[in-house]
Design an enzyme around this catalytic site. Sequence first.
Site, PDB file in Angstrom:
ATOM      1  N   HIS A   1       0.814  -1.205   0.000  1.00 12.65           N
ATOM      2  CA  HIS A   1       0.000   0.000   0.000  1.00 12.65           C
ATOM      3  C   HIS A   1       0.852   1.261   0.000  1.00 12.65           C
ATOM      4  CE1 HIS A   1      -3.312  -2.714   1.747  1.00 12.65           C
ATOM      5  NE2 HIS A   1      -3.522  -2.514   0.475  1.00 12.65           N
TER       6      HIS A   1
ATOM      7  N   ASN B   1      17.885  -9.579 -32.317  1.00 10.99           N
ATOM      8  CA  ASN B   1      19.267  -9.701 -31.836  1.00 10.99           C
ATOM      9  C   ASN B   1      19.848 -11.056 -32.225  1.00 10.99           C
ATOM     10  OD1 ASN B   1      18.482  -7.330 -30.658  1.00 10.99           O
ATOM     11  ND2 ASN B   1      18.479  -8.094 -28.571  1.00 10.99           N
ATOM     12  N   ASP B   2      19.141 -12.128 -31.851  1.00 11.81           N
ATOM     13  CA  ASP B   2      19.634 -13.465 -32.190  1.00 11.81           C
ATOM     14  C   ASP B   2      19.389 -13.804 -33.651  1.00 11.81           C
ATOM     15  OD1 ASP B   2      21.000 -14.842 -30.086  1.00 11.81           O
ATOM     16  OD2 ASP B   2      19.163 -14.787 -28.928  1.00 11.81           O
TER      17      ASP B   2
END
Length: 567
Positions: free
Chosen positions: A188, A452-453
């Site tokens: 909270h 990326n790969d």
Amino acid sequence: MSITGIIVSSGIAFGQALHLIHAEHHLDYRPIPLSNIPQQQGKFVKALAELQAQLTFSQATLNSDSDNYQLIEADLLLLQDDELIEQVNDAIRTLQLSASVAVERIFAHQANELASLDDPYLANRAQDVRALGQRVVAAINGHLDQGFKKFDTPTILLAQDLTPAEFALLPRENLCGIVLKTGGLTSHTAILARAAGIPAMLGCQFDTDLIPNGMPLVLDALNGELCLNPNPEQQAKLTVTFHHEQLRRAALQAYKNVPAQTLDGHQVGLMANVGNLNDIIHVSDVGADGIGLFRTEFMLMNVSTLPDEKAQYSLYCEALHALGGKTFTIRTLDIGADKKLPCLYQEQEDNPALGLRGIRYTLAHTELFKTQLRAILRAANHGPIRLMFPMVNQVEELDEVFTLIAQCQDALEEEEKGYGELSYGIVVETPAAVLNLRAMLPRLDFVSIGTNDLTQYVMAADRANPQLTRDYPSLSPAVLALINMTILQAKSANVKVSLCGELASSPHITPLLIGMGLDELSVNLNSLLEVKAAICQGNMQQFATLAHTALQQDRISDLQQCITSYK
């Protein structure tokens, strides 16, 4: 020196340390004389009345629709619970406990029951109940805080915890930041700090003795660090970061609450790539539509033991709660290649990039995989989750995955834990995945392209080698051709297609990617507003023309020139 923590409200704050120290109460657990029972019960009743009066006063200063108002209301309802009051009085009477000990025992029991629940949101209430019990004990002993004095100088408040009522009593003038030892994203205090726009970190294990009141601090709630007594160089660097952040936010805030939509009305899903709970806070800061890639292996990077099902389940539920119904895409553990994890045994491989990685690793370690699948299936009861699998090359791998999922579903039903529905996808990262995609699409709800790969395997160029990545970039005709093949196949099967690689985080490439027909981009948080600006400032017809031209290029240099000349 700096200390790390969990960012729950982002920003940078400069101020002096001030510790909020709760009074220590040394409880006497010896039985009280029978003659003292009425007196102790009277002290309990008086303490309840005093605390309720304080909470009611605090609540009266708040808007009834605010989170703080509702949280104080929950405390008041608990203090007025006839059953709880009777339990405390009964413990005083039958067990001859002092009022303080009886309250500690009964409130701890209530908190433990909540903590044991499967629902993470109710379980999170346990800490609030314990804190409320401590305040009742303080009232019994005449040490109930009546409020906080005004802060005379810029202040960063440090404490073990803060209850909703204590937060309501905080003077906002000169309160620059909050650092707490306990809590998490769904606590909270986190909710209230975010609503108030106060930079805050929780779960920060600082040593009180090392941070005296008045010590200069910088709370870097962008990178999750509390800098102690910064030297002039650190102060200057963080000040520059602060001003740059202010200017950057000011310039891009115009795009925060608008859809990622071109000038001619073409809308694009714009998601964020994240690796931890800290990042999730920034999702709302930049107006993302949700998370397009949650890298779950990041939770294993700095731990010595594997998180169990309960820990993973709690993590995913906290993320869902923080997202508030926005898209949450989880990538299962992408282990192997350059990712060395101390908590897992990984065999040495001659060529790890072509070895046991991604889905291959998890299918070879099914207990590890099933633990994660069970946690995600259970979390799906609390919000929508898209689940995607890394490095999938062929449909046979998907067959194995769905067999394991079915086993997990059967086991959860048998244990009466239940599970939610998931949307399923794969990360397209290899030429084989593109060529075999037609066979896999009937089993998928979406695909996400990992450039990326994909670049590494298309170009046979190690992505970790700077020389090779410069000469064999993702923005090349070969990679672009495979991206286009993926998009066309997915579109023909009516399957949504996204791109989550680094290519998506380049604003100058955004027009090309959207023009090729991607439904969604998932980008780094720091680039999201820039990418959104590129979308909102362009025209879909122009994007499509650019994509058509770019796909005709045979040379990397010509393709790059095509992009840079686009206006």
